[in-house]
Design an enzyme around this catalytic site. Structure first.
Site, PDB file in Angstrom:
ATOM      1  N   CYS A  31      51.375  34.313   0.833  1.00  0.00           N
ATOM      2  CA  CYS A  31      52.507  35.029   1.410  1.00  0.00           C
ATOM      3  C   CYS A  31      53.644  34.080   1.790  1.00  0.00           C
ATOM      4  O   CYS A  31      53.485  32.868   1.820  1.00  0.00           O
ATOM      5  CB  CYS A  31      52.082  35.765   2.687  1.00  0.00           C
ATOM      6  N   GLY A  57      55.102  35.348  -3.321  1.00  0.00           N
ATOM      7  CA  GLY A  57      54.433  36.641  -3.385  1.00  0.00           C
ATOM      8  C   GLY A  57      55.282  37.685  -4.071  1.00  0.00           C
ATOM      9  O   GLY A  57      56.435  37.893  -3.694  1.00  0.00           O
ATOM     10  N   ASN A 132      51.271  34.267   7.085  1.00  0.00           N
ATOM     11  CA  ASN A 132      51.026  33.499   5.868  1.00  0.00           C
ATOM     12  C   ASN A 132      49.789  32.646   6.100  1.00  0.00           C
ATOM     13  O   ASN A 132      49.776  31.814   6.998  1.00  0.00           O
ATOM     14  CB  ASN A 132      52.233  32.619   5.538  1.00  0.00           C
ATOM     15  N   GLY A 133      48.758  32.845   5.305  1.00  0.00           N
ATOM     16  CA  GLY A 133      47.545  32.064   5.451  1.00  0.00           C
ATOM     17  C   GLY A 133      46.316  32.930   5.301  1.00  0.00           C
ATOM     18  O   GLY A 133      46.354  34.011   4.715  1.00  0.00           O
ATOM     19  N   TYR A 272      52.255  22.595  -6.144  1.00  0.00           N
ATOM     20  CA  TYR A 272      52.528  23.819  -6.887  1.00  0.00           C
ATOM     21  C   TYR A 272      53.332  24.865  -6.125  1.00  0.00           C
ATOM     22  O   TYR A 272      54.244  25.462  -6.673  1.00  0.00           O
ATOM     23  CB  TYR A 272      51.196  24.437  -7.343  1.00  0.00           C
TER      24      TYR A 272
END
Length: 498
Positions: A31, A57, A132-133, A272
């Site tokens: 996310c 996302g 996020n996570g 990435y």
């Protein structure tokens, strides 16, 4: 909170884009989050920030705003630009404060109830949160909460945080929030919204990123600096590991409620996930990726005619390899950027043609040449097989496949979509077996030491920082409660429950 628009989509499903999925052979970040406080048309600013974070996302996006008297929210399936145009967003989501979220595309059914930000009415007022996570004890906490009478509306681990905040007996919401964070394990960067405050929080190890920006004297929170750039905001600093920042009319306040620990940011942000134009912990991502390519050339120098990146993620590393080795860089593979979301059925035929729909060989560059292919990672290896064969079909005389990261031998449980260990090519095959499976003339990976050198450190230097590199080393930085004993649960983000 207005949810009428959701009722129209609640029964809808999102078919898988086979050209993006490619048999689950690409890493995907979970996310991206964004928050803005006390700026006119905050929801429109949030939409712009989410545009910049779209790479984190593509499954769904949501925004919650506050107009001084009530909360407004919309959560939608699809890309940010499909639903949050500037003019309409301002009308539907008024207010000077907003938070937003983008979610990555899973391989299972997409459910609107899992789209964030999540919102709840507490006895202290409205509370919205975006995450996020991934929490590594979410399933354990969820079962405990359900036994105590909690009713869950989603399968997202973010909802666990909402319930923990709601059940706290602390008088102040920020203390309830801190108490909730003390109960959770894993990786998280959070933005939360109340009727008076914008809150940001980062896990004690700083695994997932979060930054603070400033625009016209007002503060912004975002997963990456590229989201600040798109609105012309100034980067202020990173939110530190274990830090909670509270933004209100009084300015910004910093709390450090956890015992200090060395930071362990995720190495994959550099390899990435982060956009190349972002700066992560003071390091330009583009330059780090070039340095990884240069280290790869020092470790795996090959006689060849041309260096070809697998677009787009392999480009910076291929440039670094070319500059270090002296082998010319060429765009031997052309990516079709307009095939990203065709929403075709994931049939075998679609999968077979998926790579060719997205990537085409530039025959004039590779025909009759010894080619060095550079990519950032190998997961299952299925895409690599097709890319190598594409080079051979285009007339390459040799194809050497080099990866600008170490072999992925362990799954991730902190917000990266990796298969289970038995489905990771490097975990089940020797290097020679991998080379034979992929069909290349030689195969090489950057070493773990090489990754650290590219970051500016010697890996064994006792003074150098430790990154979260468990996918390569098996060194998980936190407890994995949901994987132990009777609590064992599927933590892979391929599972719907995450």
């Amino acid at each position: 909170m207005t949810e009428a628009a959701e009722d129209l989509q609640r029964s809808s499903s999102c078919e898988i884009d086979a050209t993006d999925d490619l048999d689950g052979d690409r890493l995907r970040e979970y996310c991206g989050v964004f928050g803005v406080f006390d700026l006119p048309d905050a929801s429109a600013i949030a939409a712009l920030g989410l545009h910049a974070l779209q790479h984190r996302g593509q499954e769904a996006a949501g925004i919650v705003s506050f107009d001084g008297s009530r909360f407004h929210g919309e959560r939608r399936l699809g890309l940010v630009g499909d639903h949050f145009s500037q003019e309409n967003t301002i009308k539907r989501l008024p207010g000077a404060t907003a938070i937003g979220h983008v979610r990555y595309a899973t391989t299972g059914e997409t459910m609107l109830r899992n789209v964030q930000p999540l919102f709840a009415e507490l006895n202290t007022g409205g509370f919205a949160v975006a995450h996020n996570g991934n929490l590594t004890n979410a399933q354990t906490l969820r079962r405990e909460l359900i036994r105590e009478g909690a009713i869950f509306q989603s399968t997202s681990d973010t909802e666990v945080i909402l319930h923990l905040v709601a059940r706290s007996r602390r008088p102040l919401l920020i203390d309830r929030f801190i108490e909730a964070l003390r109960s959770i394990e894993g990786a998280y960067s959070l933005v939360a919204l109340t009727n008076k405050k914008l809150i940001g929080a980062r896990d004690p190890l700083g695994i997932r990123p979060l930054v603070i920006g400033e625009f016209n004297g007002k503060y912004i929170l975002a997963s990456e600096t590229c989201a600040l750039d798109i609105i012309g905001a100034r980067f202020v600093r990173d939110v530190m590991n274990g830090e909670i920042v509270i933004i209100s009319e009084d300015g910004i306040q910093s709390l450090r409620p956890f015992p200090p620990q060395p930071m362990r940011p995720c190495i994959f942000e550099y390899i990435y996930f982060a956009r190349p134009d972002s700066i992560v912990h003071g390091r330009p991502v583009y330059e780090v990726r070039k340095a990884m390519g240069a280290e790869l050339a020092r470790e795996r120098l090959i006689e060849a005619d041309v260096v070809v990146p697998v677009p787009d993620s392999g480009v910076p590393a291929a440039l670094g390899y070319s500059q270090q080795s002296g082998v010319p860089f060429e765009l031997g593979i052309i990516r079709n950027h307009y095939v990203g979301r065709t929403f075709i059925e994931p049939t075998q035929i679609a999968r077979d043609f998926g790579v060719r729909m997205k990537h085409s060989a530039n025959r004039c560059v590779v025909a009759g040449k010894r080619v060095i292919l550079i990519d950032d990672s190998v997961v299952r290896g299925t895409t690599s097989v097709k890319i190598v064969q594409m080079m051979r079909d285009a007339g390459a005389t040799e194809v050497h496949f080099l990866i600008s990261s170490p072999p992925i031998t362990n799954p991730d449980y902190y917000g990266i979509d990796t298969p289970q260990k038995e489905n990771l090519l490097a975990a089940t095959h020797t290097l020679d077996e991998m080379r034979e499976y992929i069909g290349c003339d030689s195969l090489g990976f950057l070493s773990v030491d090489g990754i650290y050198r590219a970051m500016g450190y010697e890996r064994r230097d006792p003074n150098r920082p430790q990154f979260t590199d468990h996918c390569f080393t098996g060194d998980y930085p936190t407890s994995l409660t949901d994987l132990v004993g009777e609590n064992r649960a599927q933590l892979s983000l391929l599972a719907e429950a995450s």
